[in-house]
Each structure stands twice: as structure tokens, then as C-alpha cells.
Write an enzyme that holds these catalytic residues in place. Sequence first.
Site, mmCIF file in Angstrom:
data_model
loop_
_atom_site.group_PDB
_atom_site.id
_atom_site.type_symbol
_atom_site.label_atom_id
_atom_site.label_comp_id
_atom_site.label_asym_id
_atom_site.label_seq_id
_atom_site.Cartn_x
_atom_site.Cartn_y
_atom_site.Cartn_z
ATOM 1 N N VAL A 15 0.811 -1.224 0.000
ATOM 2 C CA VAL A 15 0.000 0.000 0.000
ATOM 3 C C VAL A 15 0.846 1.276 0.000
ATOM 4 O O VAL A 15 0.331 2.359 -0.273
ATOM 5 C CB VAL A 15 -0.993 0.055 1.194
ATOM 6 C CG1 VAL A 15 -2.047 -1.043 1.078
ATOM 7 C CG2 VAL A 15 -0.279 0.006 2.540
ATOM 8 N N SER B 257 -8.188 3.793 15.122
ATOM 9 C CA SER B 257 -8.016 3.092 16.394
ATOM 10 C C SER B 257 -8.465 4.046 17.492
ATOM 11 O O SER B 257 -8.518 5.266 17.275
ATOM 12 C CB SER B 257 -6.528 2.748 16.580
ATOM 13 O OG SER B 257 -6.254 2.397 17.915
ATOM 14 N N TYR C 123 2.307 5.345 15.808
ATOM 15 C CA TYR C 123 0.988 4.707 15.648
ATOM 16 C C TYR C 123 -0.121 5.695 16.023
ATOM 17 O O TYR C 123 -1.069 5.910 15.252
ATOM 18 C CB TYR C 123 0.926 3.451 16.521
ATOM 19 C CG TYR C 123 -0.318 2.621 16.346
ATOM 20 C CD1 TYR C 123 -0.505 1.849 15.199
ATOM 21 C CD2 TYR C 123 -1.310 2.580 17.330
ATOM 22 C CE1 TYR C 123 -1.646 1.064 15.037
ATOM 23 C CE2 TYR C 123 -2.448 1.800 17.179
ATOM 24 C CZ TYR C 123 -2.608 1.042 16.035
ATOM 25 O OH TYR C 123 -3.735 0.275 15.874
ATOM 26 N N ALA D 207 -0.037 8.913 16.148
ATOM 27 C CA ALA D 207 -0.078 10.032 15.199
ATOM 28 C C ALA D 207 -0.732 9.601 13.884
ATOM 29 O O ALA D 207 -1.564 10.317 13.321
ATOM 30 C CB ALA D 207 1.336 10.552 14.950
ATOM 31 N N SER D 208 -0.369 8.410 13.410
ATOM 32 C CA SER D 208 -0.914 7.955 12.123
ATOM 33 C C SER D 208 -2.418 7.704 12.222
ATOM 34 O O SER D 208 -3.178 8.032 11.308
ATOM 35 C CB SER D 208 -0.200 6.671 11.658
ATOM 36 O OG SER D 208 -0.548 5.576 12.470
ATOM 37 N N LYS D 209 -2.857 7.135 13.334
ATOM 38 C CA LYS D 209 -4.282 6.792 13.454
ATOM 39 C C LYS D 209 -5.142 8.044 13.659
ATOM 40 O O LYS D 209 -6.288 8.102 13.212
ATOM 41 C CB LYS D 209 -4.490 5.788 14.592
ATOM 42 C CG LYS D 209 -3.879 4.407 14.306
ATOM 43 C CD LYS D 209 -4.508 3.734 13.090
ATOM 44 C CE LYS D 209 -4.016 2.326 12.866
ATOM 45 N NZ LYS D 209 -4.603 1.690 11.674
HETATM 46 N N1 NAD Z 1 -5.811 -5.634 16.897
HETATM 47 C C1 NAD Z 1 -6.185 -4.552 17.547
HETATM 48 O O1 NAD Z 1 -6.376 -4.525 18.761
HETATM 49 C C2 NAD Z 1 -6.395 -3.277 16.774
HETATM 50 C C3 NAD Z 1 -6.974 -2.192 17.436
HETATM 51 C C4 NAD Z 1 -7.177 -1.017 16.745
HETATM 52 C C5 NAD Z 1 -6.828 -0.929 15.416
HETATM 53 N N2 NAD Z 1 -6.261 -2.006 14.796
HETATM 54 C C6 NAD Z 1 -5.887 -1.843 13.394
HETATM 55 O O2 NAD Z 1 -6.497 -2.860 12.621
HETATM 56 C C7 NAD Z 1 -5.663 -3.161 11.488
HETATM 57 C C8 NAD Z 1 -5.428 -4.655 11.391
HETATM 58 O O3 NAD Z 1 -4.855 -5.108 12.574
HETATM 59 P P1 NAD Z 1 -4.604 -6.646 12.865
HETATM 60 O O4 NAD Z 1 -4.673 -6.775 14.322
HETATM 61 O O5 NAD Z 1 -5.459 -7.490 11.996
HETATM 62 O O6 NAD Z 1 -3.066 -6.773 12.416
HETATM 63 P P2 NAD Z 1 -2.333 -7.818 11.461
HETATM 64 O O7 NAD Z 1 -0.870 -7.592 11.619
HETATM 65 O O8 NAD Z 1 -2.863 -9.171 11.699
HETATM 66 O O9 NAD Z 1 -2.807 -7.318 10.018
HETATM 67 C C9 NAD Z 1 -2.219 -6.225 9.359
HETATM 68 C C10 NAD Z 1 -1.942 -6.636 7.924
HETATM 69 O O10 NAD Z 1 -1.404 -5.513 7.209
HETATM 70 C C11 NAD Z 1 -0.452 -6.033 6.293
HETATM 71 N N3 NAD Z 1 0.483 -4.995 5.862
HETATM 72 C C12 NAD Z 1 1.484 -4.423 6.584
HETATM 73 N N4 NAD Z 1 2.173 -3.585 5.811
HETATM 74 C C13 NAD Z 1 1.600 -3.604 4.595
HETATM 75 C C14 NAD Z 1 1.895 -2.954 3.354
HETATM 76 N N5 NAD Z 1 2.915 -2.082 3.238
HETATM 77 N N6 NAD Z 1 1.098 -3.203 2.296
HETATM 78 C C15 NAD Z 1 0.062 -4.071 2.398
HETATM 79 N N7 NAD Z 1 -0.239 -4.735 3.529
HETATM 80 C C16 NAD Z 1 0.525 -4.506 4.615
HETATM 81 C C17 NAD Z 1 0.251 -7.132 7.070
HETATM 82 O O11 NAD Z 1 0.943 -8.025 6.211
HETATM 83 C C18 NAD Z 1 -0.901 -7.767 7.815
HETATM 84 O O12 NAD Z 1 -1.432 -8.882 7.122
HETATM 85 C C19 NAD Z 1 -4.396 -2.314 11.650
HETATM 86 O O13 NAD Z 1 -4.529 -1.139 10.883
HETATM 87 C C20 NAD Z 1 -4.393 -1.982 13.130
HETATM 88 O O14 NAD Z 1 -3.710 -0.801 13.415
HETATM 89 C C21 NAD Z 1 -6.039 -3.183 15.433
#
Ligand code: NAD
Length: 251
Positions: free
Chosen positions: A62, A142, A155, A157-159
Site C-alpha cells: 500500500v 483506532s 501509531y 499520530a498515524s491513526k
Molecule cells: N488488533 C487490535 O487490537 C487493533 C486495534 C485497533 C486498530 N487495529 C488496526 O487494525 C488493522 C489490522 O490489525 P490486525 O490486528 O489485523 O493486524 P495484522 O498484523 O494481523 O494485520 C495487518 C496486515 O497488514 C499487512 N500490511 C502491513 N504492511 C503492509 C503494506 N505495506 N502493504 C500491504 N499490507 C501490509 C500485514 O501483512 C498484515 O497482514 C491495523 O490497521 C491496526 O492498526 C487493530
Amino acid sequence: MELKNKNAIITGGGGAIGSEIAKRFLEEGARVIVTDNNQKALDGVYDKLKGMGEIFTKSADVTDESSVLDLVNFAEKQFSGGRIDILANVAGIAPFKHFIDTDIESFQKVMDINLKGTFLVSRMVSKKMISSGGGSIINMSSTNGILAEEGLTGYNASKAAIILLSKTMALELGKYGIRANSVCPGWIRTELQDKSGLPREMIDNYIKKIPLGRSGKTSEVADLFVFLASDRSSFITGTEIVIDGGQICQE
Ligand SMILES: NC(=O)c1ccc[n+]([C@@H]2O[C@H](COP(=O)([O-])OP(=O)(O)OC[C@H]3O[C@@H](n4cnc5c(N)ncnc54)[C@H](O)[C@@H]3O)[C@@H](O)[C@H]2O)c1
């Protein structure tokens, strides 16, 4: 079926939450392109979900404009009429680093994947949505985009930036029938926390702060994505929806 005949792209679809969203979208009748930069994870998701409906996988980074362009061209070929109705920007990383120890490379990396990635994919997909008459874009933020948390400098800042990026998109794209919202999950138990090296004590403290007394499930976040992707949320745009078991109402 809430998403019958709709075409959806899910970034970060190889991950815990993204793959659950793919599953729920398929259950609701959508055609789905699952994309991620981790081919192995994509293969695993494909094997798991291929019996459920029309699912395609496409490896893409991405943060890379030409890779995102390839993805959008792929979607145009796979989807009937080249239409993209739904974009879920879920790809993200959460490196654990205190502010004072955050080097420019790790700060840049988290901003590139979480923020620039959301911007790039949204911008290219929006152009397609404009010509096909609208769509729904759902950006993964988030609770860290609303309240800061120690040790997650880039993190947080980005969110936070994703929330305002989504509002700007809503402002400018509403006239084309495109809705843009962000989702702010709190503590969702997945591998992400383990990979980011969060201390055990921090995990226990989280649970104590959640009025519902537990972490969230990936399926609960996926259900919110279904709602925002569907026509049931047709008057909802430019907002952020918190899904955190009540955690941040007391912070
Ligand atoms: N798990 C939580 O508690 C939580 C809470 C709030 C927000 N989030 C957000 O939810 C989203 C998913 O989290 P998750 O827990 O499933 O994490 P995860 O690590 O299981 O999934 C994230 C996915 O993003 C992919 N990715 C990373 N860099 C990439 C790139 N440059 N291009 C394409 N894909 C890329 C990874 O390969 C991975 O499969 C994230 O944005 C995270 O910040 C998660």
C-alpha cells in the site's frame, strides 16, 4: 444479504481483522479482493475462504504507488463493469517505541504504511468510484487515534491523521455519492499485539479499563465494517465509530 452484488477491496486482508472482514463480506454476498504485501498470508486466507464465494487475492504494497495502481487495474478486470463499491483500508502496523527512542526510520515506516497507504489506495479507488457513481470507504483508525497511549508514538499520530483524512475525503467526495468513515477499535485480541512486543502488564491493564471486562473480537469489528459498507449506513459519512467495549469513555 447486506452486500449482495457489491464489489469490495480489503487491504491488510492477510491479517487477523482484515481476513475476518473478508469472511463477513463474502457471507453478505460481496465479491472480494483480498490484498496484502504478505503472499503467504494471502494464500492462507484464500485456502480458508475460497468455498464461501467470489474471492480473489492480489499481492500489493500500500505504500507503493505503482503497486496500488496494479491492484486497482486488477480490480477493474475482475469486477463486473470494473466497479469498486467498497474499500476497506485495514493494512497497518503498530511498532512499540517510546517517543524519545523513536528513530526517523521507524516513524516514517508507520506513517507510510498506516497513513500514506490509506491515502494512496483511497485516492486511486475514489477516482474509480467517482466514475461509477459512488461507494463506501472505511478506514481503519483506532482508539489510539482519539486518545494517546504511551509507547505508540508513530501509531497514535498515524491513526489520528486517518480520522481527519477520512473527514476530508467525506467533505470532498460526498457530491459523488462516496461515503468515507473511520473505525476506531480498542483492544481486539489478535497477533498484532504479540508482534509489537507490548508488555504483559500493559495487556492486563487494558482489560481492567474495559467496562465490558474483555477484549473485543475480530468478528465484532468485521460486523461494523459490514454495516458501514452496506446501504443501511447510507447517511453516515465523515465520522469515526469507536468499538472498544466502553474503554475510552472513562479515560
Ligand atoms: N488488533 C487490535 O487490537 C487493533 C486495534 C485497533 C486498530 N487495529 C488496526 O487494525 C488493522 C489490522 O490489525 P490486525 O490486528 O489485523 O493486524 P495484522 O498484523 O494481523 O494485520 C495487518 C496486515 O497488514 C499487512 N500490511 C502491513 N504492511 C503492509 C503494506 N505495506 N502493504 C500491504 N499490507 C501490509 C500485514 O501483512 C498484515 O497482514 C491495523 O490497521 C491496526 O492498526 C487493530
